[in-house]
Design a protein around this motif. Structure first.
Motif, PDB file in Angstrom:
ATOM      1  N   THR A  52       9.047   4.358  -2.291  1.00  0.00           N
ATOM      2  CA  THR A  52       7.658   4.469  -2.731  1.00  0.00           C
ATOM      3  C   THR A  52       7.619   5.322  -3.997  1.00  0.00           C
ATOM      4  OG1 THR A  52       7.230   6.440  -1.393  1.00  0.00           O
ATOM      5  CG2 THR A  52       6.734   4.299  -0.381  1.00  0.00           C
ATOM      6  N   GLY A  53       6.477   5.349  -4.641  1.00  0.00           N
ATOM      7  CA  GLY A  53       6.327   6.107  -5.879  1.00  0.00           C
ATOM      8  C   GLY A  53       6.206   5.145  -7.040  1.00  0.00           C
ATOM      9  N   GLU A  54       6.921   5.434  -8.116  1.00  0.00           N
ATOM     10  CA  GLU A  54       6.835   4.592  -9.308  1.00  0.00           C
ATOM     11  C   GLU A  54       7.602   3.279  -9.153  1.00  0.00           C
ATOM     12  OE1 GLU A  54       6.975   6.665 -13.153  1.00  0.00           O
ATOM     13  OE2 GLU A  54       6.833   8.519 -11.979  1.00  0.00           O
ATOM     14  N   LEU A  55       8.438   3.188  -8.147  1.00  0.00           N
ATOM     15  CA  LEU A  55       9.037   1.932  -7.695  1.00  0.00           C
ATOM     16  C   LEU A  55       8.609   1.775  -6.243  1.00  0.00           C
ATOM     17  CD1 LEU A  55      12.716   2.140  -9.023  1.00  0.00           C
ATOM     18  CD2 LEU A  55      10.831   0.830  -9.978  1.00  0.00           C
ATOM     19  N   HIS A  56       8.368   0.532  -5.852  1.00  0.00           N
ATOM     20  CA  HIS A  56       7.880   0.298  -4.496  1.00  0.00           C
ATOM     21  C   HIS A  56       8.613  -0.893  -3.902  1.00  0.00           C
ATOM     22  CE1 HIS A  56       5.065  -0.861  -1.292  1.00  0.00           C
ATOM     23  NE2 HIS A  56       4.834   0.417  -1.244  1.00  0.00           N
ATOM     24  N   GLY A  57       9.065  -0.761  -2.660  1.00  0.00           N
ATOM     25  CA  GLY A  57       9.749  -1.859  -1.982  1.00  0.00           C
ATOM     26  C   GLY A  57      10.812  -1.327  -1.056  1.00  0.00           C
ATOM     27  N   HIS A  58      11.940  -2.033  -1.013  1.00  0.00           N
ATOM     28  CA  HIS A  58      13.035  -1.574  -0.170  1.00  0.00           C
ATOM     29  C   HIS A  58      14.387  -1.949  -0.778  1.00  0.00           C
ATOM     30  CE1 HIS A  58      11.914  -5.573   1.514  1.00  0.00           C
ATOM     31  NE2 HIS A  58      13.195  -5.737   1.591  1.00  0.00           N
ATOM     32  N   VAL A  59      15.387  -1.197  -0.361  1.00  0.00           N
ATOM     33  CA  VAL A  59      16.768  -1.422  -0.774  1.00  0.00           C
ATOM     34  C   VAL A  59      17.575  -1.663   0.491  1.00  0.00           C
ATOM     35  CG1 VAL A  59      18.798  -0.366  -1.858  1.00  0.00           C
ATOM     36  CG2 VAL A  59      16.513   0.023  -2.824  1.00  0.00           C
ATOM     37  N   LEU A  60      18.429  -2.674   0.443  1.00  0.00           N
ATOM     38  CA  LEU A  60      19.280  -3.014   1.582  1.00  0.00           C
ATOM     39  C   LEU A  60      20.740  -2.891   1.179  1.00  0.00           C
ATOM     40  CD1 LEU A  60      17.566  -6.391   2.572  1.00  0.00           C
ATOM     41  CD2 LEU A  60      17.047  -4.135   3.501  1.00  0.00           C
ATOM     42  N   LEU A  61      21.541  -2.411   2.091  1.00  0.00           N
ATOM     43  CA  LEU A  61      22.992  -2.433   1.955  1.00  0.00           C
ATOM     44  C   LEU A  61      23.504  -3.238   3.141  1.00  0.00           C
ATOM     45  CD1 LEU A  61      23.403   1.329   1.114  1.00  0.00           C
ATOM     46  CD2 LEU A  61      24.011  -0.539  -0.411  1.00  0.00           C
ATOM     47  N   ALA A  62      24.129  -4.379   2.875  1.00  0.00           N
ATOM     48  CA  ALA A  62      24.546  -5.287   3.945  1.00  0.00           C
ATOM     49  C   ALA A  62      26.061  -5.414   3.970  1.00  0.00           C
ATOM     50  CB  ALA A  62      23.911  -6.656   3.729  1.00  0.00           C
ATOM     51  N   MET A  63      26.599  -5.445   5.181  1.00  0.00           N
ATOM     52  CA  MET A  63      28.042  -5.572   5.360  1.00  0.00           C
ATOM     53  C   MET A  63      28.328  -6.211   6.714  1.00  0.00           C
ATOM     54  SD  MET A  63      28.422  -1.515   5.889  1.00  0.00           S
ATOM     55  CE  MET A  63      26.817  -1.280   5.131  1.00  0.00           C
ATOM     56  N   GLY A 112       9.416   9.160 -10.697  1.00  0.00           N
ATOM     57  CA  GLY A 112       9.330   9.719  -9.355  1.00  0.00           C
ATOM     58  C   GLY A 112       9.361   8.655  -8.282  1.00  0.00           C
ATOM     59  N   ILE A 113      10.325   8.777  -7.375  1.00  0.00           N
ATOM     60  CA  ILE A 113      10.354   7.902  -6.200  1.00  0.00           C
ATOM     61  C   ILE A 113      10.599   8.762  -4.964  1.00  0.00           C
ATOM     62  CG2 ILE A 113      11.204   5.887  -7.480  1.00  0.00           C
ATOM     63  CD1 ILE A 113      13.926   6.294  -6.012  1.00  0.00           C
ATOM     64  N   ASP A 114      10.128   8.276  -3.848  1.00  0.00           N
ATOM     65  CA  ASP A 114      10.424   8.857  -2.548  1.00  0.00           C
ATOM     66  C   ASP A 114      11.121   7.787  -1.726  1.00  0.00           C
ATOM     67  OD1 ASP A 114       9.240  11.486  -2.768  1.00  0.00           O
ATOM     68  OD2 ASP A 114       7.289  10.480  -2.746  1.00  0.00           O
ATOM     69  N   ILE A 115      11.948   8.220  -0.788  1.00  0.00           N
ATOM     70  CA  ILE A 115      12.666   7.275   0.061  1.00  0.00           C
ATOM     71  C   ILE A 115      12.374   7.571   1.524  1.00  0.00           C
ATOM     72  CG2 ILE A 115      14.504   6.856  -1.619  1.00  0.00           C
ATOM     73  CD1 ILE A 115      16.302   8.743   0.075  1.00  0.00           C
ATOM     74  N   THR A 116      12.447   6.535   2.340  1.00  0.00           N
ATOM     75  CA  THR A 116      12.287   6.689   3.779  1.00  0.00           C
ATOM     76  C   THR A 116      13.658   6.950   4.397  1.00  0.00           C
ATOM     77  OG1 THR A 116      12.638   4.337   4.250  1.00  0.00           O
ATOM     78  CG2 THR A 116      10.360   5.040   3.791  1.00  0.00           C
ATOM     79  N   PRO A 117      13.693   7.480   5.599  1.00  0.00           N
ATOM     80  CA  PRO A 117      14.991   7.577   6.285  1.00  0.00           C
ATOM     81  C   PRO A 117      15.570   6.170   6.471  1.00  0.00           C
ATOM     82  CG  PRO A 117      13.342   8.904   7.403  1.00  0.00           C
ATOM     83  CD  PRO A 117      12.614   8.076   6.379  1.00  0.00           C
ATOM     84  N   PRO A 118      16.894   6.057   6.474  1.00  0.00           N
ATOM     85  CA  PRO A 118      17.496   4.727   6.620  1.00  0.00           C
ATOM     86  C   PRO A 118      17.257   4.148   8.005  1.00  0.00           C
ATOM     87  CG  PRO A 118      19.185   6.432   6.624  1.00  0.00           C
ATOM     88  CD  PRO A 118      17.881   7.111   6.336  1.00  0.00           C
ATOM     89  N   THR A 119      17.093   2.838   8.028  1.00  0.00           N
ATOM     90  CA  THR A 119      17.000   2.083   9.271  1.00  0.00           C
ATOM     91  C   THR A 119      18.202   1.153   9.317  1.00  0.00           C
ATOM     92  OG1 THR A 119      14.584   2.124   9.222  1.00  0.00           O
ATOM     93  CG2 THR A 119      15.616   0.430  10.592  1.00  0.00           C
ATOM     94  N   LEU A 120      18.934   1.169  10.413  1.00  0.00           N
ATOM     95  CA  LEU A 120      20.107   0.324  10.554  1.00  0.00           C
ATOM     96  C   LEU A 120      19.772  -0.842  11.473  1.00  0.00           C
ATOM     97  CD1 LEU A 120      23.142   0.012   9.850  1.00  0.00           C
ATOM     98  CD2 LEU A 120      23.637   1.315  11.940  1.00  0.00           C
ATOM     99  N   SER A 121      19.999  -2.047  10.964  1.00  0.00           N
ATOM    100  CA  SER A 121      19.739  -3.259  11.746  1.00  0.00           C
ATOM    101  C   SER A 121      21.046  -4.007  11.962  1.00  0.00           C
ATOM    102  CB  SER A 121      18.766  -4.182  11.006  1.00  0.00           C
ATOM    103  OG  SER A 121      17.531  -3.569  10.855  1.00  0.00           O
TER     104      SER A 121
END
Length: 155
Positions: A52-63, A112-121
């Motif tokens: 969130t912040g000046e960028l909005h959305g989500h980032v994924l790391l997949a493996m 400025g951006i803020d991040i959420t705690p990671p969620t593992l799926s």
């Protein structure tokens, strides 16, 4: 999804490479980005971090599970053969370290951006973004690889 400039994409790539190199002791090669659906089958583990912040959305790391175990093994400096609570925590922390460092890089440039705690799926899962396909950047290293998905909009 609006097109992100190279100046906004590069901090994610440089930081991911830096953290993987420093924490997992691997040489990382970044491959050509592509647009791709963020859909994963039963063998995949996906770390999702909201932005969130000046960028909005989500980032994924997949493996894959094999790659997740290899990463957790390198982080813990001991062999991990299955994704248990300890391995889940290690892999989630990788996402937290990468995104925390990305936030710091952006902060130093006045973004400025803020991040959420990671969620593992794990398992059959898909993530939708407003623009359909997501920017995917494959990264490889000795013995494996990881895919970085950026589903972000500049606000």
């Amino acid at each position: 999804m609006a097109t992100l400039s190279v100046e906004l994409i590069n901090p994610f790539l440089a930081t991911s490479k830096k953290i993987l190199t420093e924490v997992c002791f691997v040489e990382v090669t970044i491959h050509k980005p592509m647009l791709k659906d963020a859909k994963f089958d039963k063998d995949y583990w996906v770390i999702m971090v909201g932005v969130t912040g000046e960028l909005h959305g989500h980032v994924l790391l997949a493996m894959t599970e094999k790659q997740a175990c290899a990463i957790a093994s390198k982080m813990a400096m001991m062999e991990i053969t299955q994704m248990d609570d300890f391995a889940n925590s290690a892999v989630s922390e990788l996402g937290n370290m990468i995104m925390g460092n990305v936030a710091t890089v952006f902060s130093s440039t006045g973004i400025g951006i803020d991040i959420t705690p990671p969620t593992l799926s794990h398992g059959n899962v898909s993530f939708a973004s407003r623009g359909g396909k997501t920017l995917c950047v494959p990264m490889s290293f000795d013995g494996g690889g990881i895919e970085l998905y950026l589903a972000l909009q500049q606000v």
